[in-house]
Design a protein around this motif. Structure first.
Motif, PDB file in Angstrom:
ATOM      1  N   VAL A 158       7.335  31.669 -24.065  1.00  0.00           N
ATOM      2  CA  VAL A 158       6.600  31.080 -22.949  1.00  0.00           C
ATOM      3  C   VAL A 158       7.073  31.693 -21.633  1.00  0.00           C
ATOM      4  N   GLY A 159       6.226  31.583 -20.623  1.00  0.00           N
ATOM      5  CA  GLY A 159       6.612  32.003 -19.285  1.00  0.00           C
ATOM      6  C   GLY A 159       7.334  30.886 -18.559  1.00  0.00           C
ATOM      7  N   PRO A 160       7.966  31.184 -17.425  1.00  0.00           N
ATOM      8  CA  PRO A 160       8.580  30.135 -16.609  1.00  0.00           C
ATOM      9  C   PRO A 160       7.533  29.101 -16.185  1.00  0.00           C
ATOM     10  N   PRO A 161       7.962  27.873 -15.859  1.00  0.00           N
ATOM     11  CA  PRO A 161       6.996  26.815 -15.520  1.00  0.00           C
ATOM     12  C   PRO A 161       6.024  27.184 -14.412  1.00  0.00           C
ATOM     13  N   CYS A 162       6.416  28.035 -13.478  1.00  0.00           N
ATOM     14  CA  CYS A 162       5.550  28.377 -12.355  1.00  0.00           C
ATOM     15  C   CYS A 162       4.565  29.488 -12.681  1.00  0.00           C
ATOM     16  N   SER A 163       4.662  30.090 -13.856  1.00  0.00           N
ATOM     17  CA  SER A 163       3.864  31.273 -14.153  1.00  0.00           C
ATOM     18  C   SER A 163       2.461  30.907 -14.622  1.00  0.00           C
ATOM     19  N   ALA A 164       1.521  31.824 -14.413  1.00  0.00           N
ATOM     20  CA  ALA A 164       0.130  31.588 -14.811  1.00  0.00           C
ATOM     21  C   ALA A 164       0.005  31.457 -16.319  1.00  0.00           C
ATOM     22  N   VAL A 165       0.738  32.273 -17.095  1.00  0.00           N
ATOM     23  CA  VAL A 165       0.611  32.200 -18.549  1.00  0.00           C
ATOM     24  C   VAL A 165       1.200  30.899 -19.093  1.00  0.00           C
ATOM     25  N   ARG A 166       2.237  30.380 -18.431  1.00  0.00           N
ATOM     26  CA  ARG A 166       2.788  29.088 -18.871  1.00  0.00           C
ATOM     27  C   ARG A 166       1.776  27.976 -18.624  1.00  0.00           C
ATOM     28  N   ARG A 167       1.138  28.009 -17.452  1.00  0.00           N
ATOM     29  CA  ARG A 167       0.107  27.009 -17.175  1.00  0.00           C
ATOM     30  C   ARG A 167      -1.049  27.137 -18.157  1.00  0.00           C
ATOM     31  N   ALA A 168      -1.392  28.378 -18.522  1.00  0.00           N
ATOM     32  CA  ALA A 168      -2.479  28.583 -19.478  1.00  0.00           C
ATOM     33  C   ALA A 168      -2.118  28.014 -20.840  1.00  0.00           C
ATOM     34  N   LEU A 169      -0.905  28.268 -21.318  1.00  0.00           N
ATOM     35  CA  LEU A 169      -0.483  27.736 -22.618  1.00  0.00           C
ATOM     36  C   LEU A 169      -0.454  26.214 -22.599  1.00  0.00           C
ATOM     37  N   ASP A 170       0.062  25.619 -21.524  1.00  0.00           N
ATOM     38  CA  ASP A 170       0.089  24.156 -21.425  1.00  0.00           C
ATOM     39  C   ASP A 170      -1.331  23.587 -21.446  1.00  0.00           C
ATOM     40  N   ARG A 171      -2.233  24.263 -20.760  1.00  0.00           N
ATOM     41  CA  ARG A 171      -3.635  23.802 -20.752  1.00  0.00           C
ATOM     42  C   ARG A 171      -4.240  23.891 -22.142  1.00  0.00           C
ATOM     43  N   LEU A 172      -4.014  24.996 -22.833  1.00  0.00           N
ATOM     44  CA  LEU A 172      -4.560  25.173 -24.169  1.00  0.00           C
ATOM     45  C   LEU A 172      -3.949  24.183 -25.152  1.00  0.00           C
ATOM     46  N   ALA A 173      -2.667  23.886 -24.992  1.00  0.00           N
ATOM     47  CA  ALA A 173      -2.022  22.902 -25.859  1.00  0.00           C
ATOM     48  C   ALA A 173      -2.642  21.523 -25.673  1.00  0.00           C
ATOM     49  N   ASP A 174      -2.923  21.147 -24.439  1.00  0.00           N
ATOM     50  CA  ASP A 174      -3.574  19.865 -24.177  1.00  0.00           C
ATOM     51  C   ASP A 174      -4.981  19.837 -24.777  1.00  0.00           C
ATOM     52  N   GLU A 175      -5.706  20.952 -24.622  1.00  0.00           N
ATOM     53  CA  GLU A 175      -7.079  20.998 -25.126  1.00  0.00           C
ATOM     54  C   GLU A 175      -7.128  20.913 -26.648  1.00  0.00           C
ATOM     55  N   HIS A 176      -6.122  21.490 -27.322  1.00  0.00           N
ATOM     56  CA  HIS A 176      -6.160  21.568 -28.779  1.00  0.00           C
ATOM     57  C   HIS A 176      -5.193  20.592 -29.455  1.00  0.00           C
ATOM     58  N   GLY A 177      -4.544  19.742 -28.673  1.00  0.00           N
ATOM     59  CA  GLY A 177      -3.746  18.661 -29.238  1.00  0.00           C
ATOM     60  C   GLY A 177      -2.499  19.089 -29.973  1.00  0.00           C
ATOM     61  N   PHE A 178      -1.730  20.025 -29.417  1.00  0.00           N
ATOM     62  CA  PHE A 178      -0.448  20.373 -30.025  1.00  0.00           C
ATOM     63  C   PHE A 178       0.577  20.589 -28.930  1.00  0.00           C
ATOM     64  N   ARG A 179       1.830  20.561 -29.322  1.00  0.00           N
ATOM     65  CA  ARG A 179       2.919  20.803 -28.376  1.00  0.00           C
ATOM     66  C   ARG A 179       3.628  22.085 -28.789  1.00  0.00           C
ATOM     67  N   PRO A 180       3.514  23.154 -27.995  1.00  0.00           N
ATOM     68  CA  PRO A 180       4.133  24.419 -28.393  1.00  0.00           C
ATOM     69  C   PRO A 180       5.659  24.336 -28.398  1.00  0.00           C
ATOM     70  N   LEU A 181       6.250  24.924 -29.425  1.00  0.00           N
ATOM     71  CA  LEU A 181       7.706  25.012 -29.510  1.00  0.00           C
ATOM     72  C   LEU A 181       8.163  26.188 -28.664  1.00  0.00           C
ATOM     73  N   ALA A 182       8.718  25.900 -27.490  1.00  0.00           N
ATOM     74  CA  ALA A 182       9.135  26.947 -26.557  1.00  0.00           C
ATOM     75  C   ALA A 182      10.486  27.495 -26.998  1.00  0.00           C
ATOM     76  N   ALA A 183      10.446  28.500 -27.866  1.00  0.00           N
ATOM     77  CA  ALA A 183      11.680  29.055 -28.417  1.00  0.00           C
ATOM     78  C   ALA A 183      12.368  30.001 -27.444  1.00  0.00           C
ATOM     79  N   HIS A 184      11.571  30.724 -26.634  1.00  0.00           N
ATOM     80  CA  HIS A 184      12.126  31.701 -25.700  1.00  0.00           C
ATOM     81  C   HIS A 184      11.303  31.662 -24.415  1.00  0.00           C
TER      82      HIS A 184
END
Length: 316
Positions: free
Chosen positions: A196-222
């Motif tokens: 994942v990207g840092p919390p302020c990054s666009a890709v992190r916001r995109a992943l969080d948005r997609l996780a909410d839309e698809h009902g899962f919580r991504p395991l942020a390993a790195h």
């Protein structure tokens, strides 16, 4: 009373940057030289323009009014440069461009090359800078043009700035080829690790948005910001990732596969500059034009479709 207008510009810079030391880079002077110019201005006008305290300086009432005059002088000088440029066809002067690595490689470098060929009197300076610090440097004058990336409606444009669209950059989900499978939905990735990207990054916001839309919580390993490093971690089998298509414009690295997941959205790259009453200076205007041309040239190379996913068997 004689007032040197150059010292009013120095005062304007101190007001804009919030201090003597902070104004020095904007003026290409040392802090000592800035202080000397302010002291000379105070002798010229006979009143204090700065209130000097142990914790810093603030402008006096006279200082605020004179700084406003300095701002108007700066605007008039910008207009004078525009007039001279229109009369002579020659555009000159320094322009500082701030951007993040993928934008530097794909947009800024081609734009700087074009400027060197078409406007050799322009002096571009490129700095790697993004986020809140980059916005501050733009609004306070150290940076002239800022390449920004954001999702639609996510980051409001700061007051006193203008923005020009450069490129639409869709997101892709990439996975390691060593996983030996092609995810067909986010449910297939719900139990997998993510880079994942840092919390302020666009890709992190995109992943969080997609996780909410698809009902899962991504395991942020790195957690990693720069895309070459993200792709290296994916290639090593350490997780899936969301990356912009621009990061894949040179092709998929060995060990990385692009999935067929759709509806991911994208980021939008834009060129921001300070808003002036009479418009941007000629040097900034032609720099933005060069960046727009670079964006048009890059757009066909940014894959609009889905790159071929990992195959468990060779194609027929």
């Amino acid at each position: 009373m004689e007032i040197d207008p150059r010292r009013l510009r120095v005062l304007w810079a101190v007001a804009r940057r919030g201090g003597v030391a902070a104004a020095a880079p904007l003026l290409h002077l040392t802090p000592s030289a800035v202080s000397q110019q302010i002291a000379q201005l105070e002798r010229e006008v006979g009143v204090a323009v700065l209130d000097r305290a142990p914790r810093g300086v603030t402008l006096t009432e006279a200082g605020r009014r004179l700084a406003a005059t300095g701002e108007r002088i700066e605007a008039e000088l910008t207009e004078a440069r525009r007039v001279i440029s229109a009369l002579t066809g020659r555009v000159a002067g320094p322009v500082t461009i701030a951007a993040f690595p993928t934008a530097i490689a794909s947009l800024v470098v081609p734009a700087v090359r074009a400027l060197a060929a078409e406007h050799p009197a322009i002096e571009p300076r490129v700095v790697e800078l993004e986020g809140d610090l980059a916005l501050r440097e733009l609004t306070t004058g150290t940076v002239d043009v800022l390449i920004d990336d954001s999702e639609p409606g996510n980051v409001p444009r700061p007051a006193g700035t203008e923005s020009v669209a450069l490129l639409s950059d869709p997101y892709r989900v990439v996975v390691p080829t060593v996983w030996q499978r092609t995810p067909l939905s986010f449910a297939d990735l719900a139990q997998d690790p993510w880079i994942v990207g840092p919390p302020c990054s666009a890709v992190r916001r995109a992943l969080d948005r997609l996780a909410d839309e698809h009902g899962f919580r991504p395991l942020a390993a790195h957690e990693c910001l720069e895309f070459p490093a993200v792709l290296a971690l994916v290639a090593a089998g350490l997780g899936a990732a969301v990356v912009p298509a621009l990061a894949l414009a040179g092709g998929l690295p060995a060990g990385v596969a692009a999935t067929g997941l759709s509806g991911l959205g994208g980021r939008y790259l834009s060129a921001m500059h300070r808003a002036y009453r009479t418009g941007a200076s000629p040097a900034i205007a032609v720099t933005i034009s060069a960046l727009m041309a670079a964006g048009r040239a890059v757009a066909p190379a940014v894959p609009s479709g889905v790159a071929e996913p990992y195959r468990t068997t060779p194609p027929a």
